[in-house]
Design a protein around this motif. Structure first.
Motif, PDB file in Angstrom:
ATOM      1  N   LEU A   1      13.554 -21.172  -8.954  1.00  0.00           N
ATOM      2  CA  LEU A   1      14.651 -20.374  -8.408  1.00  0.00           C
ATOM      3  C   LEU A   1      15.518 -19.775  -9.501  1.00  0.00           C
ATOM      4  N   VAL A   2      15.618 -20.435 -10.638  1.00  0.00           N
ATOM      5  CA  VAL A   2      16.476 -19.955 -11.719  1.00  0.00           C
ATOM      6  C   VAL A   2      16.010 -18.605 -12.240  1.00  0.00           C
ATOM      7  N   HIS A   3      14.733 -18.253 -12.031  1.00  0.00           N
ATOM      8  CA  HIS A   3      14.194 -16.982 -12.513  1.00  0.00           C
ATOM      9  C   HIS A   3      14.111 -15.918 -11.426  1.00  0.00           C
ATOM     10  N   ALA A   4      14.702 -16.166 -10.272  1.00  0.00           N
ATOM     11  CA  ALA A   4      14.594 -15.209  -9.165  1.00  0.00           C
ATOM     12  C   ALA A   4      15.243 -13.868  -9.484  1.00  0.00           C
ATOM     13  N   ASP A   5      16.150 -13.843 -10.433  1.00  0.00           N
ATOM     14  CA  ASP A   5      16.830 -12.580 -10.765  1.00  0.00           C
ATOM     15  C   ASP A   5      16.088 -11.774 -11.827  1.00  0.00           C
ATOM     16  N   LYS A   6      14.914 -12.243 -12.249  1.00  0.00           N
ATOM     17  CA  LYS A   6      14.116 -11.520 -13.236  1.00  0.00           C
ATOM     18  C   LYS A   6      13.132 -10.592 -12.532  1.00  0.00           C
ATOM     19  N   ALA A   7      12.762  -9.507 -13.196  1.00  0.00           N
ATOM     20  CA  ALA A   7      11.779  -8.586 -12.636  1.00  0.00           C
ATOM     21  C   ALA A   7      10.363  -9.120 -12.858  1.00  0.00           C
ATOM     22  N   ALA A   8       9.491  -8.918 -11.876  1.00  0.00           N
ATOM     23  CA  ALA A   8       8.088  -9.269 -12.045  1.00  0.00           C
ATOM     24  C   ALA A   8       7.489  -8.464 -13.184  1.00  0.00           C
ATOM     25  N   ARG A   9       6.407  -8.965 -13.749  1.00  0.00           N
ATOM     26  CA  ARG A   9       5.818  -8.363 -14.952  1.00  0.00           C
ATOM     27  C   ARG A   9       4.905  -7.181 -14.641  1.00  0.00           C
ATOM     28  N   ILE A  10       4.804  -6.792 -13.395  1.00  0.00           N
ATOM     29  CA  ILE A  10       3.968  -5.643 -13.040  1.00  0.00           C
ATOM     30  C   ILE A  10       4.828  -4.584 -12.361  1.00  0.00           C
ATOM     31  N   PRO A  11       4.395  -3.325 -12.396  1.00  0.00           N
ATOM     32  CA  PRO A  11       5.144  -2.282 -11.692  1.00  0.00           C
ATOM     33  C   PRO A  11       4.949  -2.392 -10.188  1.00  0.00           C
ATOM     34  N   ASP A  12       5.814  -1.760  -9.457  1.00  0.00           N
ATOM     35  CA  ASP A  12       5.794  -1.793  -7.988  1.00  0.00           C
ATOM     36  C   ASP A  12       4.414  -1.483  -7.423  1.00  0.00           C
ATOM     37  N   GLU A  13       3.760  -0.437  -7.917  1.00  0.00           N
ATOM     38  CA  GLU A  13       2.504   0.019  -7.318  1.00  0.00           C
ATOM     39  C   GLU A  13       1.414  -1.042  -7.337  1.00  0.00           C
ATOM     40  N   HIS A  14       1.489  -1.985  -8.294  1.00  0.00           N
ATOM     41  CA  HIS A  14       0.454  -3.013  -8.395  1.00  0.00           C
ATOM     42  C   HIS A  14       0.877  -4.343  -7.779  1.00  0.00           C
ATOM     43  N   SER A  15       2.057  -4.395  -7.185  1.00  0.00           N
ATOM     44  CA  SER A  15       2.510  -5.653  -6.575  1.00  0.00           C
ATOM     45  C   SER A  15       1.893  -5.830  -5.187  1.00  0.00           C
ATOM     46  N   GLU A  16       2.107  -6.996  -4.608  1.00  0.00           N
ATOM     47  CA  GLU A  16       1.348  -7.386  -3.416  1.00  0.00           C
ATOM     48  C   GLU A  16       1.612  -6.515  -2.188  1.00  0.00           C
ATOM     49  N   THR A  17       2.858  -6.138  -1.968  1.00  0.00           N
ATOM     50  CA  THR A  17       3.177  -5.395  -0.746  1.00  0.00           C
ATOM     51  C   THR A  17       2.525  -4.009  -0.719  1.00  0.00           C
ATOM     52  N   PRO A  18       2.661  -3.183  -1.764  1.00  0.00           N
ATOM     53  CA  PRO A  18       1.955  -1.897  -1.744  1.00  0.00           C
ATOM     54  C   PRO A  18       0.434  -2.065  -1.720  1.00  0.00           C
ATOM     55  N   TYR A  19      -0.058  -3.097  -2.405  1.00  0.00           N
ATOM     56  CA  TYR A  19      -1.502  -3.349  -2.408  1.00  0.00           C
ATOM     57  C   TYR A  19      -2.017  -3.587  -0.994  1.00  0.00           C
ATOM     58  N   MET A  20      -1.324  -4.435  -0.225  1.00  0.00           N
ATOM     59  CA  MET A  20      -1.767  -4.725   1.136  1.00  0.00           C
ATOM     60  C   MET A  20      -1.626  -3.514   2.054  1.00  0.00           C
ATOM     61  N   THR A  21      -0.604  -2.695   1.815  1.00  0.00           N
ATOM     62  CA  THR A  21      -0.472  -1.463   2.599  1.00  0.00           C
ATOM     63  C   THR A  21      -1.686  -0.564   2.369  1.00  0.00           C
ATOM     64  N   ARG A  22      -2.081  -0.415   1.097  1.00  0.00           N
ATOM     65  CA  ARG A  22      -3.249   0.421   0.793  1.00  0.00           C
ATOM     66  C   ARG A  22      -4.519  -0.141   1.412  1.00  0.00           C
ATOM     67  N   ARG A  23      -4.662  -1.453   1.417  1.00  0.00           N
ATOM     68  CA  ARG A  23      -5.852  -2.052   2.024  1.00  0.00           C
ATOM     69  C   ARG A  23      -5.870  -1.804   3.528  1.00  0.00           C
ATOM     70  N   ALA A  24      -4.706  -1.846   4.163  1.00  0.00           N
ATOM     71  CA  ALA A  24      -4.641  -1.523   5.592  1.00  0.00           C
ATOM     72  C   ALA A  24      -5.047  -0.075   5.831  1.00  0.00           C
ATOM     73  N   MET A  25      -4.568   0.829   4.978  1.00  0.00           N
ATOM     74  CA  MET A  25      -4.917   2.235   5.139  1.00  0.00           C
ATOM     75  C   MET A  25      -6.398   2.472   4.855  1.00  0.00           C
ATOM     76  N   ASP A  26      -6.970   1.690   3.943  1.00  0.00           N
ATOM     77  CA  ASP A  26      -8.420   1.773   3.703  1.00  0.00           C
ATOM     78  C   ASP A  26      -9.183   1.452   4.981  1.00  0.00           C
ATOM     79  N   PHE A  27      -8.775   0.385   5.644  1.00  0.00           N
ATOM     80  CA  PHE A  27      -9.467   0.034   6.892  1.00  0.00           C
ATOM     81  C   PHE A  27      -9.325   1.133   7.932  1.00  0.00           C
ATOM     82  N   ILE A  28      -8.114   1.619   8.103  1.00  0.00           N
ATOM     83  CA  ILE A  28      -7.880   2.642   9.132  1.00  0.00           C
ATOM     84  C   ILE A  28      -8.740   3.873   8.865  1.00  0.00           C
TER      85      ILE A  28
END
Length: 544
Positions: free
Chosen positions: A185-212
């Motif tokens: 929890l002490v590191h919750a205020d730090k940014a993840a080491r990857i950019p937004d486009e490669h993080s889990e939420t956009p990745y799963m959105t793209r996979r959903a759009m792939d299926f559609i």
């Protein structure tokens, strides 16, 4: 040919009901989800059937209460033969597809006993909780666990590590480049080491759009469960979301010193859990909650991406869209972390449903205050696709009337939720037998009653105490209310939908049409004259 109907069922993990712009949060930016609420119906009294991931999701996926499906805790297998939404949709020709999380554990022992190999068509259906797994990812991948496809994706984009999910997507970095573990929890205020486009939420959105996109070729109707991993912990976000909110955006904790004084034993034990002690600290809330908010806005941005995609593919007019969560997150309210108990921070969920049918136009943009349960979604989907929800199996009710502005006269008067704490340290703290670690919630829209096996009840009056700070379980003036809600719980407990192999229509027809006598089983008939009279009644009924 008219286009097939479809459903996109979006589920966030651990998203509180009140952490959206459209549900009243003054600082959170969720314009796309707010726009979805204006296109559909927002349900203001939606409750899960268990305030923890696995059992809650098994209730969503079966349309049945925890007491009925039997999966009481994370990792408890859903038994072979328990009907799922996928079974009901398959009967009416609808694909039930998964992108993301289910938190379901298969009953491998039961499958082995029945001779069902997990890698067969039937085996995959059972192992995946009735879903066709386009991409399953349950979201938590510490080192030593089976690796997700997302790991390979990260490596393809240059993020090499023994555990790319943890070391890149869910960790930060110090000024010297050393890892700051996002689990902490002490590191919750730090940014993840990857950019937004490669993080889990956009990745799963793209996979959903792939299926559609791929599904357009076959024209078969589908229900796509897009199940996001966030804003569930590890609480860490990529930029710009990591720095989008700050401690000044954190609302004051909903709690009172009186909650700790003479607290109910179960509540006291949960306030003493490690995650509660830490999240009750103002320092932790100031680090975690801005990141939690950033992860929500990231999901909101992806809703914009997804809605644009649906519009471009001409799917908005034929696709029901559902946005919800599997439970909430205390975030330090009531001196608690995580979920587990039945305060609204934990057991109440956001629920937005967009019915594209013209019949739903009059209700668009409205808020429905009817008491709704998570198990209502399964019959709603069957109903939307034109099927008949099997009422002898599904314990929820279709929301279709409510989506079209009509509240049935016999709509439920109470909602129920359950919890089993046998797997937690709380059982040891309270010295409770495994079979007695049960909690049950009954809520009638005003009074919230919690039955705790072996202990006194808890009771909250949300009319006079909407923040649920005063437990009136020992208040003598509330004895009548307690008795009424106990009676409702007793009646519910005695009448589960457990005729899952025999429909109500078949049961009714047996007695209504005297099928036993028609079948030649002449029990208790005195003589030929009585038998002739019975048969004459058959003939008269048949001629009517």
């Amino acid at each position: 040919m008219p286009r097939a109907k479809n459903v996109i069922w979006i589920m966030c993990d651990q998203l509180r009901h009140d952490y959206l712009g459209c549900t009243g949060h003054p600082a959170l930016k969720t314009p796309n989800i707010d726009a979805m609420a204006k296109r559909g119906v927002r349900f203001s009294n939606a409750y899960v059937q268990s305030p923890i991931c696995g059992p809650s999701r098994m209730s969503f996926y079966t349309g049945r209460y925890m007491r009925s499906h039997g999966s009481h805790w994370n990792g408890w297998p859903l038994r072979v033969g328990e009907p799922t939404l996928g079974d009901h949709l398959k009967k009416i020709g609808v694909r039930n597809v998964l992108v993301g999380k289910t938190h379901m554990a298969p009953d491998l022992e039961g499958m082995k006993m029945l001779g069902i190999p997990p890698d067969t068509i039937i085996g995959v259906h059972v192992v995946q909780c009735g879903f066709e797994p386009y991409e399953r990812d349950d979201g938590l991948h510490p080192t030593g666990r089976p690796r997700p496809r997302y790991d390979a994706y990260l490596r393809e984009h240059g993020y090499e590590a023994e555990n790319p999910w943890e070391h890149w997507a869910n960790s930060g970095a110090d000024a010297d480049g050393s890892l700051q573990n996002g689990w902490l929890l002490v590191h919750a205020d730090k940014a993840a080491r990857i950019p937004d486009e490669h993080s889990e939420t956009p990745y799963m959105t793209r996979r959903a759009m792939d299926f559609i996109a791929e599904s357009e070729a076959d024209g078969q109707p589908w229900c796509l469960h897009l199940s996001y991993i966030k804003p569930h912990w590890p609480y860490i976000a990529p930029e710009p979301y990591a720095s989008m909110y700050c401690a000044a955006d954190v609302l004051p904790a909903v709690r009172s010193p009186s909650e700790r004084q003479n607290a109910h034993p179960v509540f006291a034990a949960y306030m003493d859990m490690r995650y509660s002690r830490n999240m009750a600290r103002d320092e932790a809330r100031a680090k975690v909650i801005p990141t939690y908010m950033g992860l929500i806005t990231q999901i909101d941005d992806q809703m914009g991406v997804l809605m644009d995609f649906l519009a471009k593919h001409d799917l908005l007019d034929t696709t029901m869209i559902v946005f919800t969560s599997d439970h909430g997150d205390y975030l330090g309210d009531h001196w608690m972390g995580e979920k587990d108990l039945f305060h609204d921070a934990s057991a109440k969920i956001p629920l937005i449903v967009i019915d594209p049918s013209p019949e739903a136009d009059a209700a668009r943009g409205t808020v429905c205050d009817a008491l709704v349960e998570a198990i209502d979604l399964a019959p709603t989907f069957v109903d939307y696709f034109g099927g008949k929800p099997p009422g002898h199996i599904l314990e929820g009710r279709s929301l279709m009337p409510l989506l079209r502005g009509k509240t049935p006269a016999d709509w439920r008067k109470v909602v129920f939720s359950e919890y089993d704490y046998a797997m937690q340290d709380v059982r040891l703290m309270l010295n409770q037998p495994i079979e007695r670690c049960r909690l049950f919630m009954v809520f009638d829209g005003r009074w919230k009653y919690i039955h705790a096996s072996g202990f006194r009840p808890m009771l909250y009056d949300l009319a006079s105490d909407p923040q649920e700070l005063v437990d009136r379980g020992e208040d003598a003036s509330c004895a009548e209310v307690i008795a009424q809600l106990q009676a409702a719980l007793f009646d519910w407990a005695l009448h589960p939908n457990d005729h899952i192999t025999t429909s109500r229509e078949k049961i009714a027809a047996y007695a209504d049409n005297q099928l036993q006598v028609k079948g030649g089983v002449l029990i208790g008939i005195w003589d030929e004259a009585e038998l002739a009279a019975i048969r004459k009644k058959f003939e008269q009924r048949a001629s009517q």
